[in-house]
Design a protein around this motif. Sequence first.
Motif, PDB file in Angstrom:
ATOM      1  N   ARG A 133     -11.684  -3.336  -1.585  1.00  0.00           N
ATOM      2  CA  ARG A 133     -10.295  -2.886  -1.445  1.00  0.00           C
ATOM      3  C   ARG A 133      -9.933  -2.698   0.027  1.00  0.00           C
ATOM      4  O   ARG A 133      -8.849  -3.073   0.463  1.00  0.00           O
ATOM      5  N   GLU A 134     -10.871  -2.156   0.801  1.00  0.00           N
ATOM      6  CA  GLU A 134     -10.620  -1.958   2.237  1.00  0.00           C
ATOM      7  C   GLU A 134     -10.456  -3.295   2.946  1.00  0.00           C
ATOM      8  O   GLU A 134      -9.569  -3.457   3.782  1.00  0.00           O
ATOM      9  N   ALA A 170      -9.466  -6.091   1.613  1.00  0.00           N
ATOM     10  CA  ALA A 170      -8.192  -6.673   1.169  1.00  0.00           C
ATOM     11  C   ALA A 170      -7.030  -6.019   1.911  1.00  0.00           C
ATOM     12  O   ALA A 170      -6.055  -6.688   2.262  1.00  0.00           O
ATOM     13  N   GLY A 171      -7.147  -4.729   2.171  1.00  0.00           N
ATOM     14  CA  GLY A 171      -6.108  -4.012   2.901  1.00  0.00           C
ATOM     15  C   GLY A 171      -5.997  -4.464   4.345  1.00  0.00           C
ATOM     16  O   GLY A 171      -4.930  -4.391   4.954  1.00  0.00           O
ATOM     17  N   ARG A 172      -7.091  -4.963   4.896  1.00  0.00           N
ATOM     18  CA  ARG A 172      -7.083  -5.459   6.281  1.00  0.00           C
ATOM     19  C   ARG A 172      -6.665  -6.923   6.343  1.00  0.00           C
ATOM     20  O   ARG A 172      -6.608  -7.505   7.415  1.00  0.00           O
ATOM     21  N   GLY A 173      -6.435  -7.515   5.165  1.00  0.00           N
ATOM     22  CA  GLY A 173      -6.019  -8.918   5.144  1.00  0.00           C
ATOM     23  C   GLY A 173      -7.129  -9.870   5.556  1.00  0.00           C
ATOM     24  O   GLY A 173      -6.929 -10.785   6.332  1.00  0.00           O
ATOM     25  N   LYS A 192      -6.180 -11.991  -5.454  1.00  0.00           N
ATOM     26  CA  LYS A 192      -5.160 -10.987  -5.215  1.00  0.00           C
ATOM     27  C   LYS A 192      -5.569  -9.711  -5.906  1.00  0.00           C
ATOM     28  O   LYS A 192      -6.199  -9.718  -6.938  1.00  0.00           O
ATOM     29  N   GLN A 193      -5.167  -8.602  -5.324  1.00  0.00           N
ATOM     30  CA  GLN A 193      -5.532  -7.306  -5.877  1.00  0.00           C
ATOM     31  C   GLN A 193      -4.574  -6.923  -6.976  1.00  0.00           C
ATOM     32  O   GLN A 193      -3.446  -7.233  -7.012  1.00  0.00           O
TER      33      GLN A 193
END
Length: 88
Positions: free
Chosen positions: A75-76, A78-81, A87-88
């Motif tokens: 998740r972290e 994914a949050g940083r791209g 896809k989340q």
Amino acid sequence: FITSTRSCDFELDPHFDGILGRHSKKPWSKFVTAENQHLMSDEAIDFVSKLLRYDHQERLSAKEASAHPYFAPIREAAGRGSGLPFKQ
């Protein structure tokens, strides 16, 4: 397993009595070996423990599983791209 079948209000065919036997619950940490230790973490053991429940009401739902701390690094990222392939 036997306790679980009782709580679900069904009986297992007596044919399985000799096959399954009676076994005590063992902690997941007993399955950690020198070969797989590098793959284990407290979060991984907790995640597996909550997924592998006989009683579906005790088992994690898909939404709860995806929110488990075991997946925090994903998740972290994914949050940083980081360009994860889903896809989340």
